[in-house]
Scaffold this motif. Sequence first.
Motif, PDB file in Angstrom:
ATOM      1  N   GLN A  78      34.678  15.707  -4.831  1.00  0.00           N
ATOM      2  CA  GLN A  78      36.329  15.839  -5.217  1.00  0.00           C
ATOM      3  C   GLN A  78      37.059  16.675  -4.187  1.00  0.00           C
ATOM      4  O   GLN A  78      37.942  16.374  -3.536  1.00  0.00           O
ATOM      5  CB  GLN A  78      36.623  16.356  -6.417  1.00  0.00           C
ATOM      6  CG  GLN A  78      36.154  15.415  -7.914  1.00  0.00           C
ATOM      7  CD  GLN A  78      37.111  15.652  -8.546  1.00  0.00           C
ATOM      8  OE1 GLN A  78      37.177  16.511  -9.204  1.00  0.00           O
ATOM      9  NE2 GLN A  78      37.799  14.715  -9.347  1.00  0.00           N
ATOM     10  N   LEU A  79      36.248  17.639  -3.564  1.00  0.00           N
ATOM     11  CA  LEU A  79      36.798  18.494  -2.519  1.00  0.00           C
ATOM     12  C   LEU A  79      36.743  17.788  -1.221  1.00  0.00           C
ATOM     13  O   LEU A  79      37.873  17.748  -0.741  1.00  0.00           O
ATOM     14  CB  LEU A  79      35.668  19.579  -2.489  1.00  0.00           C
ATOM     15  CG  LEU A  79      36.128  20.390  -1.184  1.00  0.00           C
ATOM     16  CD1 LEU A  79      37.236  21.240  -1.195  1.00  0.00           C
ATOM     17  CD2 LEU A  79      35.027  21.611  -0.855  1.00  0.00           C
ATOM     18  N   LEU A  80      35.652  16.913  -1.070  1.00  0.00           N
ATOM     19  CA  LEU A  80      35.730  15.953   0.418  1.00  0.00           C
ATOM     20  C   LEU A  80      36.859  14.929   0.075  1.00  0.00           C
ATOM     21  O   LEU A  80      37.481  14.783   1.351  1.00  0.00           O
ATOM     22  CB  LEU A  80      34.370  15.363   0.483  1.00  0.00           C
ATOM     23  CG  LEU A  80      33.153  16.330   0.563  1.00  0.00           C
ATOM     24  CD1 LEU A  80      31.977  15.427   0.688  1.00  0.00           C
ATOM     25  CD2 LEU A  80      33.327  17.167   1.603  1.00  0.00           C
ATOM     26  N   TYR A  81      37.138  14.386  -0.932  1.00  0.00           N
ATOM     27  CA  TYR A  81      38.107  13.427  -1.076  1.00  0.00           C
ATOM     28  C   TYR A  81      39.386  14.033  -0.762  1.00  0.00           C
ATOM     29  O   TYR A  81      40.497  13.553  -0.217  1.00  0.00           O
ATOM     30  CB  TYR A  81      38.086  12.852  -2.407  1.00  0.00           C
ATOM     31  CG  TYR A  81      36.976  11.714  -2.496  1.00  0.00           C
ATOM     32  CD1 TYR A  81      36.681  10.690  -1.647  1.00  0.00           C
ATOM     33  CD2 TYR A  81      36.264  11.564  -3.611  1.00  0.00           C
ATOM     34  CE1 TYR A  81      35.538  10.097  -1.507  1.00  0.00           C
ATOM     35  CE2 TYR A  81      35.047  10.850  -3.659  1.00  0.00           C
ATOM     36  CZ  TYR A  81      34.926   9.939  -2.863  1.00  0.00           C
ATOM     37  OH  TYR A  81      33.723   9.059  -3.106  1.00  0.00           O
ATOM     38  N   SER A  82      39.621  15.268  -1.198  1.00  0.00           N
ATOM     39  CA  SER A  82      40.955  15.962  -1.210  1.00  0.00           C
ATOM     40  C   SER A  82      41.206  16.699   0.110  1.00  0.00           C
ATOM     41  O   SER A  82      42.154  17.096   0.457  1.00  0.00           O
ATOM     42  CB  SER A  82      41.190  17.010  -2.364  1.00  0.00           C
ATOM     43  OG  SER A  82      40.469  18.025  -2.207  1.00  0.00           O
ATOM     44  N   LEU A  83      40.240  16.908   0.944  1.00  0.00           N
ATOM     45  CA  LEU A  83      40.598  17.438   2.360  1.00  0.00           C
ATOM     46  C   LEU A  83      40.901  16.274   3.265  1.00  0.00           C
ATOM     47  O   LEU A  83      40.727  15.317   3.135  1.00  0.00           O
ATOM     48  CB  LEU A  83      39.123  17.814   2.683  1.00  0.00           C
ATOM     49  CG  LEU A  83      38.607  19.229   2.062  1.00  0.00           C
ATOM     50  CD1 LEU A  83      37.081  19.499   2.554  1.00  0.00           C
ATOM     51  CD2 LEU A  83      39.436  20.280   2.170  1.00  0.00           C
ATOM     52  N   PRO A  84      41.714  16.796   4.134  1.00  0.00           N
ATOM     53  CA  PRO A  84      42.229  15.815   5.302  1.00  0.00           C
ATOM     54  C   PRO A  84      41.345  15.269   6.021  1.00  0.00           C
ATOM     55  O   PRO A  84      41.418  15.453   7.249  1.00  0.00           O
ATOM     56  CB  PRO A  84      43.123  16.639   5.966  1.00  0.00           C
ATOM     57  CG  PRO A  84      43.087  17.959   5.689  1.00  0.00           C
ATOM     58  CD  PRO A  84      42.165  18.132   4.459  1.00  0.00           C
ATOM     59  N   ILE A  85      40.170  14.722   5.659  1.00  0.00           N
ATOM     60  CA  ILE A  85      39.229  13.942   6.378  1.00  0.00           C
ATOM     61  C   ILE A  85      38.960  12.687   5.643  1.00  0.00           C
ATOM     62  O   ILE A  85      38.975  12.546   4.549  1.00  0.00           O
ATOM     63  CB  ILE A  85      37.850  14.868   6.490  1.00  0.00           C
ATOM     64  CG1 ILE A  85      37.334  15.155   5.003  1.00  0.00           C
ATOM     65  CG2 ILE A  85      37.893  15.659   7.434  1.00  0.00           C
ATOM     66  CD1 ILE A  85      36.105  16.042   5.272  1.00  0.00           C
ATOM     67  N   THR A  86      38.581  11.620   6.616  1.00  0.00           N
ATOM     68  CA  THR A  86      38.289  10.264   5.949  1.00  0.00           C
ATOM     69  C   THR A  86      36.730  10.031   5.393  1.00  0.00           C
ATOM     70  O   THR A  86      36.195  10.943   5.956  1.00  0.00           O
ATOM     71  CB  THR A  86      38.712   9.349   7.315  1.00  0.00           C
ATOM     72  OG1 THR A  86      37.566   9.487   8.299  1.00  0.00           O
ATOM     73  CG2 THR A  86      39.971   9.182   7.581  1.00  0.00           C
TER      74      THR A  86
ATOM     75  N   THR B  48      46.587  13.756  -5.562  1.00  0.00           N
ATOM     76  CA  THR B  48      45.893  14.470  -4.504  1.00  0.00           C
ATOM     77  C   THR B  48      44.927  13.628  -3.684  1.00  0.00           C
ATOM     78  O   THR B  48      44.476  13.818  -2.720  1.00  0.00           O
ATOM     79  CB  THR B  48      44.949  15.485  -5.054  1.00  0.00           C
ATOM     80  OG1 THR B  48      44.069  14.987  -6.086  1.00  0.00           O
ATOM     81  CG2 THR B  48      45.583  16.751  -5.622  1.00  0.00           C
ATOM     82  N   CYS B  50      42.093  11.781  -4.454  1.00  0.00           N
ATOM     83  CA  CYS B  50      40.842  11.844  -4.775  1.00  0.00           C
ATOM     84  C   CYS B  50      40.568  10.414  -5.659  1.00  0.00           C
ATOM     85  O   CYS B  50      39.487  10.081  -5.572  1.00  0.00           O
ATOM     86  CB  CYS B  50      40.479  12.751  -5.684  1.00  0.00           C
ATOM     87  SG  CYS B  50      40.467  14.545  -5.095  1.00  0.00           S
ATOM     88  N   ARG B  70      45.808  12.059   6.179  1.00  0.00           N
ATOM     89  CA  ARG B  70      45.787  13.269   6.777  1.00  0.00           C
ATOM     90  C   ARG B  70      46.982  14.360   6.853  1.00  0.00           C
ATOM     91  O   ARG B  70      46.628  15.599   6.403  1.00  0.00           O
ATOM     92  CB  ARG B  70      45.316  12.958   8.303  1.00  0.00           C
ATOM     93  CG  ARG B  70      44.160  13.643   8.806  1.00  0.00           C
ATOM     94  CD  ARG B  70      44.024  13.308  10.125  1.00  0.00           C
ATOM     95  NE  ARG B  70      42.940  12.096  10.389  1.00  0.00           N
ATOM     96  CZ  ARG B  70      41.850  12.287  10.393  1.00  0.00           C
ATOM     97  NH1 ARG B  70      41.123  13.450  10.659  1.00  0.00           N
ATOM     98  NH2 ARG B  70      41.032  11.215  10.647  1.00  0.00           N
ATOM     99  N   LYS B  73      47.624  14.969   2.894  1.00  0.00           N
ATOM    100  CA  LYS B  73      46.729  15.895   2.185  1.00  0.00           C
ATOM    101  C   LYS B  73      46.765  17.367   2.833  1.00  0.00           C
ATOM    102  O   LYS B  73      46.319  18.275   2.107  1.00  0.00           O
ATOM    103  CB  LYS B  73      45.313  15.427   2.543  1.00  0.00           C
ATOM    104  CG  LYS B  73      44.935  14.232   1.482  1.00  0.00           C
ATOM    105  CD  LYS B  73      43.604  13.682   1.737  1.00  0.00           C
ATOM    106  CE  LYS B  73      43.274  12.402   1.022  1.00  0.00           C
ATOM    107  NZ  LYS B  73      42.060  11.636   1.195  1.00  0.00           N
ATOM    108  N   PRO B  84      34.629  22.705  -7.230  1.00  0.00           N
ATOM    109  CA  PRO B  84      33.763  22.145  -6.187  1.00  0.00           C
ATOM    110  C   PRO B  84      33.010  23.107  -5.170  1.00  0.00           C
ATOM    111  O   PRO B  84      33.444  23.163  -4.375  1.00  0.00           O
ATOM    112  CB  PRO B  84      34.505  20.926  -5.538  1.00  0.00           C
ATOM    113  CG  PRO B  84      35.823  21.517  -5.486  1.00  0.00           C
ATOM    114  CD  PRO B  84      36.146  22.340  -6.711  1.00  0.00           C
ATOM    115  N   ALA B 101      37.614  21.946   7.934  1.00  0.00           N
ATOM    116  CA  ALA B 101      37.966  20.484   7.659  1.00  0.00           C
ATOM    117  C   ALA B 101      39.596  20.345   7.672  1.00  0.00           C
ATOM    118  O   ALA B 101      40.074  19.458   7.880  1.00  0.00           O
ATOM    119  CB  ALA B 101      37.305  20.143   6.240  1.00  0.00           C
TER     120      ALA B 101
END
Lengths: 288, 323
Positions: A78-86, B48, B50, B70, B73, B84, B101
Amino acid sequence: MTAVLRHELSLFYHNMTGYVFGAFLLLFTGIGAMLYNINSSVANFEYVLSFISVVFVVIVPILTMRIISEERRQKTDQLLYSLPITSTEIVMGKFFSLICVYVMPLIFIAAYPLIFAQYGDVYLPTSYGSLVAFFFMGAAFISMGMYISSLTESQGMAAGICIAVMLFNYFCASLSDYVSATAFGSVVVLVVMCLIIGFIVRFMTKSTIAGAIVFVLGIGAVLVAYFVGSTTLDNLLPNIMKNLSLYERFNVFVNGVFDINGIVYYISVVAFFLFLCVQSLEKRRYNG
Amino acid sequence: MITATHLTKLYGDFAAVDDLSFTIEDGHVYGFLGPNGAGKSTTLNIITGCLAPTSGEVKIDNLDIYENSREAKRKVGYLPEIPPLYVDQTPREYLDFVADAKKVARASKNDEIERVAKETHIEHVLDKPIKFLSKGYRQRVGISQALVGDPQIVILDEPTVGLDPVQILEIRELINELGKKHTVILSSHILSEVQAICDKVLIIYKGKMVAFDAPENLGKNLEQESVIEIFCDCDKESAFEILEDIEEIKDKEILMEEENICKIRVHANGNEPLNVCKKIFMAFASKDIALMQINPIKTTLEDIFIELTKDEEVTTYDSSVTA
């Protein structure tokens, strides 16, 4: 991407996986070099690589089992999905971190032929040619393991499936001599494969109709091929199995041929599984 | 500013979120309130990025969360329900990854980590592995992660669940501080918590929005009555006789009675309980009977919540009544 790469590398050397992987690979290289190069006085390092290639069955699952499944279990995805990375960046970052961990022991292994060359004649081009192929083969296996890890939440499950797939791949070429080489045998196997693919499609899209369509189309194509030109189906099954085998391609390099086709084949396998991996992450985003 | 329009999320035939639309303005603390399984976490996951909604769209400052993911977010910091955390790492390494990140400039990265650590009071545990930290500290590390990169909007999903009372107070204080600099959205099923920290409350029930207003306005929307409890030095009959003369009182019940002391709860019309209190006091005083206690009971968010979510058929809230 570099953020994920650096992060994954730190995790690998935090929980010892990186060290265990490297130690295992170097241990087997040492044993192989002792058996072939020292005890039997063979000057070809490529035989050692061929000997140790079987350890991929064990070490690739060790390396790849937690890479995505653990994120799911700990809910860190969930962290990865919410960060600005694809998702693509996540997958590439993770893959290159695996490659880095894999390259570490290879650097040590690359010293072997040079050391042996101090004591006699070693034909370096075949040694290093095989090492390059060894690297690409490992990368292909790693991408496969990573995709398997993205399918489940359990590390153990990921490792188990990965070992099964790797073992099948290892024995694929030798098994191909025992399967039916007739056109009819190929048809039977292809029909079964269509059925399995149909079920996978049904499972992934949750639509019985889509699965049935894929199944019927597959069967249709197989039957048309059988009745129109059944000679094309002769030997099809053994050929498929031989071509699926990543090890079979590697033997070409061990025999002293630097086969560009093989390298391209390995790179395609990597690209294919990385693509599937991105899809798997995206699917998760849609299905929750 | 977050604009959500017609969000729907289907799991098979089950609608976890059902045609939800709302706008979150900048600079307030918002509370998402609802019983377990109402769709709070699903909604937060959707805004968000997700989780993809089945239909509908989310815009953050007019940037679509998918098409401009990008940029969009980067304006949002999110703490999911389960923090997490990579438990093998230390908070410093963890925050370092998040800062990378979020593309925090390398030169200011360490300052940024120190800043969020200071804001969430975790400076002294920055170099301890997360697996050795208590639940309260893990929650703080989770919040600090959301603050990296100084996003406009901070979204916290049930930030106080599973903490002990002292830790809950600390986290609430922290959220109050955050509310001064960021737009904060938090979800909770604990009513007193939302009442204590939020400027505006959005009540979700069965995937639908049933109310969206300031907590003090929510009460006015209901059919009003004041509840007052009194404790008087006489028997039940004479107390009821006195209360009979006060016209606002429509109902009374005896809570306790023993040896000429009784406790009575009265229900009065209107939402001016203090006026009724004054009348009750004067009535008893004129008969020379002592009142030991007189206690107007406030309508709590709890009552509103139960009122709004008790019907099987959810009626969509009409915000024009109080606006």
